[in-house]
Design an enzyme around this catalytic site. Structure first.
Site, PDB file in Angstrom:
ATOM      1  N   LEU A  17       0.833  -1.214   0.000  1.00 19.56           N
ATOM      2  CA  LEU A  17       0.000   0.000   0.000  1.00 19.56           C
ATOM      3  C   LEU A  17       0.861   1.255   0.000  1.00 19.56           C
ATOM      4  O   LEU A  17       0.348   2.364  -0.161  1.00 19.56           O
ATOM      5  CB  LEU A  17      -0.931   0.014   1.221  1.00 19.56           C
ATOM      6  CG  LEU A  17      -2.033  -1.041   1.234  1.00 19.56           C
ATOM      7  CD1 LEU A  17      -2.907  -0.869   2.466  1.00 19.56           C
ATOM      8  CD2 LEU A  17      -2.889  -0.958  -0.031  1.00 19.56           C
ATOM      9  N   CYS A 383      28.544  -0.805 -11.938  1.00 22.27           N
ATOM     10  CA  CYS A 383      29.050  -2.008 -11.268  1.00 22.27           C
ATOM     11  C   CYS A 383      29.233  -3.147 -12.277  1.00 22.27           C
ATOM     12  O   CYS A 383      30.153  -3.085 -13.076  1.00 22.27           O
ATOM     13  CB  CYS A 383      28.148  -2.375 -10.084  1.00 22.27           C
ATOM     14  SG  CYS A 383      29.076  -3.246  -8.809  1.00 22.27           S
ATOM     15  N   GLY A 385      27.737  -3.482 -14.913  1.00 23.59           N
ATOM     16  CA  GLY A 385      27.691  -2.787 -16.204  1.00 23.59           C
ATOM     17  C   GLY A 385      29.060  -2.234 -16.587  1.00 23.59           C
ATOM     18  O   GLY A 385      29.463  -2.262 -17.752  1.00 23.59           O
ATOM     19  N   GLN A 387      31.919  -3.508 -15.396  1.00 18.75           N
ATOM     20  CA  GLN A 387      32.774  -4.685 -15.609  1.00 18.75           C
ATOM     21  C   GLN A 387      32.551  -5.245 -17.016  1.00 18.75           C
ATOM     22  O   GLN A 387      33.510  -5.645 -17.700  1.00 18.75           O
ATOM     23  CB  GLN A 387      32.482  -5.742 -14.539  1.00 18.75           C
ATOM     24  CG  GLN A 387      32.793  -5.235 -13.114  1.00 18.75           C
ATOM     25  CD  GLN A 387      32.418  -6.227 -12.018  1.00 18.75           C
ATOM     26  OE1 GLN A 387      31.784  -7.252 -12.275  1.00 18.75           O
ATOM     27  NE2 GLN A 387      32.811  -5.933 -10.788  1.00 18.75           N
ATOM     28  N   HIS A 509      27.950   2.525  -7.031  1.00 22.42           N
ATOM     29  CA  HIS A 509      26.524   2.708  -7.352  1.00 22.42           C
ATOM     30  C   HIS A 509      26.105   4.167  -7.134  1.00 22.42           C
ATOM     31  O   HIS A 509      25.651   4.508  -6.037  1.00 22.42           O
ATOM     32  CB  HIS A 509      25.667   1.814  -6.455  1.00 22.42           C
ATOM     33  CG  HIS A 509      25.807   0.366  -6.742  1.00 22.42           C
ATOM     34  ND1 HIS A 509      24.910  -0.330  -7.513  1.00 22.42           N
ATOM     35  CD2 HIS A 509      26.751  -0.529  -6.364  1.00 22.42           C
ATOM     36  CE1 HIS A 509      25.287  -1.597  -7.604  1.00 22.42           C
ATOM     37  NE2 HIS A 509      26.406  -1.745  -6.913  1.00 22.42           N
ATOM     38  N   GLU A 511      23.516   5.607  -8.115  1.00 23.68           N
ATOM     39  CA  GLU A 511      22.056   5.722  -7.945  1.00 23.68           C
ATOM     40  C   GLU A 511      21.631   5.824  -6.480  1.00 23.68           C
ATOM     41  O   GLU A 511      20.619   6.442  -6.171  1.00 23.68           O
ATOM     42  CB  GLU A 511      21.338   4.550  -8.639  1.00 23.68           C
ATOM     43  CG  GLU A 511      21.480   3.165  -8.000  1.00 23.68           C
ATOM     44  CD  GLU A 511      22.736   2.404  -8.434  1.00 23.68           C
ATOM     45  OE1 GLU A 511      23.705   3.052  -8.875  1.00 23.68           O
ATOM     46  OE2 GLU A 511      22.753   1.166  -8.303  1.00 23.68           O
TER      47      GLU A 511
END
Ligand code: GLN
Length: 536
Positions: A17, A383, A385, A387, A509, A511
């Site tokens: 929810l 990461c 990606g 490599q 990372h 993000e």
């Protein structure tokens, strides 16, 4: 300073929810009134943390500065509040039991029978109060995962009951429920909410506030009915209609005065009107983009968008910063190959290859990267990606045809990505990766130094493998350079391809650090590069 106040958020009727978003929205409003707020998530499962969970099970694993592998709701907390969280902000049943069992073995309860009540509940209460003892916060919001009535969450609800008994007016309970809409009769139904509140009452907890999720507006008659049957004030029945963006929810909650109802219950002053100018400005830009850009997001958990939650949100932040709408094309890496890559990526003005583990879909990622590199399409590899970008370059530029990461092929003669030295003797899986924040020095004049506007940065990690420095010179000579280094151990954290408008791979990372207030510079620059590419 007066006592720290605690707000508990429970969920009823159904899972999913949006307790995390409601908690983050309330925290945002209280923060905007001048309070120091943090949010904690208690998860009822037995895993010690979500680090060992497959993303299909529980979505993304979010990593904090201190290297805790946590629930993705902590990402929402940081994106909304722009305040870092830590291990203390996420506790699971597994962690609670682990602590209690370790203490039992040490003899801390010698002679006593160790039981759910009081030992497990005491440990839960200790973890809840811990954040209040830091002197950093005025209000601690604790979100109880799961749905009330589940066997698993019982000890948490019991702990809430005990804390209310101990602290009285310093606590408040918000129960999030669902009012289902019946098409046939054209009405919102309150019965499931009534039953869910009854279940709370059986456990000895009377919710103070009901936040009701629904597809339609709840009229005042219905609010009165819910208030009467559930024993709360009418103004404490809060409507939460579906929003077009999670970032609108704080404003919906402001309109419903959730913040004021909570402050009244906690006997705290309203202080100022919420200072939300920047937030509203963000929302305005989000709703009225000037342009659009198509970016392909390539990963292997595409069926479950929550697996890439922080990446998707970072694109929203970066889009707003560029006044442009980012259309993400979610592409399954297993569905890409050398034959179809050009067709599949035809519309992409930017290509992101996502983090991940294991070799499923790996060749598709490598094909997509080759396509981005050769066609000079802006690329960001995160990461795994990054490599894969190293492997692709080794194979297709350096001519090392069997180059691979030793994660995917233990026997490759050219392990351009290899297990980190410190990982070689580690076999246990939980919490043993390179985790959390590490400093990184950027090469002057690099694309990344331009993006950050500085050369000393610090980013969060979660991996076991790294760039193999034995190959560094070959890469540099051929046009892929290491533009970010972890100085203490000379680890390559960033690679860039020269003679390309924007080709960046990062071992960390980015993000995790993108927030509404601070969109991440790498995402902002990547979206900018993609927009420029799209405009030709
Ligand atoms: N599997 C890779 C490693 O462990 C990458 C991890 C990731 O993408 N988070 O190094």
């Amino acid at each position: 300073m007066s006592a720290v106040k605690f707000v508990f958020v429970t969920g009823g009727v159904s899972s999913s929810l949006g307790k995390g978003i409601i908690s983050a929205s309330l925290a945002k409003l209280l923060q905007a009134r001048g309070y120091r707020v943090t949010i904690q998530k208690l998860d009822p499962y037995i895993n010690v943390d979500p680090g060992t969970l497959n993303p299909y099970e529980h979505g993304e694993c979010y990593v904090t500065n201190d290297g805790a592998e946590t629930d993705l709701d902590l990402g929402h907390y940081e994106r909304f509040l722009n305040v870092p969280t830590s291990q203390a902000n996420n506790v699971t049943t597994g962690r609670i039991y682990q602590t209690v069992i370790n203490k039992e073995r040490e003899g801390a309860y010698l002679g006593k029978t160790v039981q759910v009540i009081p030992h497990i509940t005491d440990e839960i209460k200790r973890r809840i109060k811990l954040l209040g003892e830091t002197d950093e916060y005025d209000i601690v919001i604790t979100e109880i995962g799961g749905t009330v009535g589940d066997i698993e969450s019982l000890p948490f609800v019991e702990s809430v009951r005990q804390l209310i008994w101990e602290m009285g007016n310093n606590c408040c309970v918000i129960h999030l429920t669902l009012l289902p809409y019946l098409n046939v009769t054209g009405e919102l139904k309150t019965k499931p909410t009534q039953h869910s509140v009854k279940t709370m009452l059986e456990y000895g907890v009377q919710p103070d506030i009901l936040v009701c999720r629904s597809e339609k507006h709840i009229g005042s008659d219905l609010k009165r009915k819910i208030a009467l049957f559930c024993n709360v004030n009418v103004n404490a029945v809060i409507e939460a209609v579906d929003a077009s963006s999670i970032y609108e929810v704080p404003l919906h909650m402001l309109k419903e005065q959730l913040d004021k109802v909570v402050l009244n219950k906690l006997k705290l002053p309203y202080k100022q009107e919420p200072e939300l100018e920047a937030w509203k400005d963000f929302l305005g830009r989000l709703k009225h983009p000037v342009s659009e850009v198509n970016i392909a997001l390539i990963g292997k958990y595409i069926e479950l968008k929550d697996a890439y939650k922080s990446i998707a949100e970072a694109f929203i932040h970066a889009g707003v910063a560029n006044e442009c709408k980012v259309n993400l094309d979610w592409i399954h890496s297993e569905k890409i190959n050398e034959e179809n890559v050009a067709e599949r990526l035809r519309k992409a003005s930017g290509i992101l290859v996502a983090p991940g583990f294991g070799d499923r879909g790996i060749e598709g990622k490598i094909s997509a990267i080759r396509y981005a590199r050769e066609n000079k399409i802006p690329f960001l590899g995160i990461c795994l990606g990054m490599q894969c970008a190293v492997v692709e370059f080794a194979r297709n530029v350096l001519g090392l045809k069997d180059a691979h990461s030793s994660e995917m092929n233990k026997d490759t003669k050219n392990p351009v990505i290899d297990l980190m030295q410190g990982q070689k003797n580690i076999s246990a899986k939980g919490g043993t990766m390179r985790l959390g924040e590490y400093p990184c020095t950027l090469a002057k004049g690099s694309k990344v130094a331009q993006a950050y506007g500085k050369t000393k940065i610090s980013e969060r990690h979660r991996h076991r493998y790294e760039f193999n420095n034995k190959y560094l010179k070959k890469f540099e000579d051929a046009g892929m350079s290491a533009t970010g280094i972890y100085p203490n151990e000379n680890l390559v954290e960033i690679v860039e391809v020269k003679n390309h408008p924007w080709f960046v791979g990062v071992q960390f990372h980015p993000e995790y650090k993108s927030t509404v207030e601070n969109p991440h510079p790498l995402f902002v620059r990547f979206v900018k590069a993609a927009s420029e590419y799209q405009k030709g």
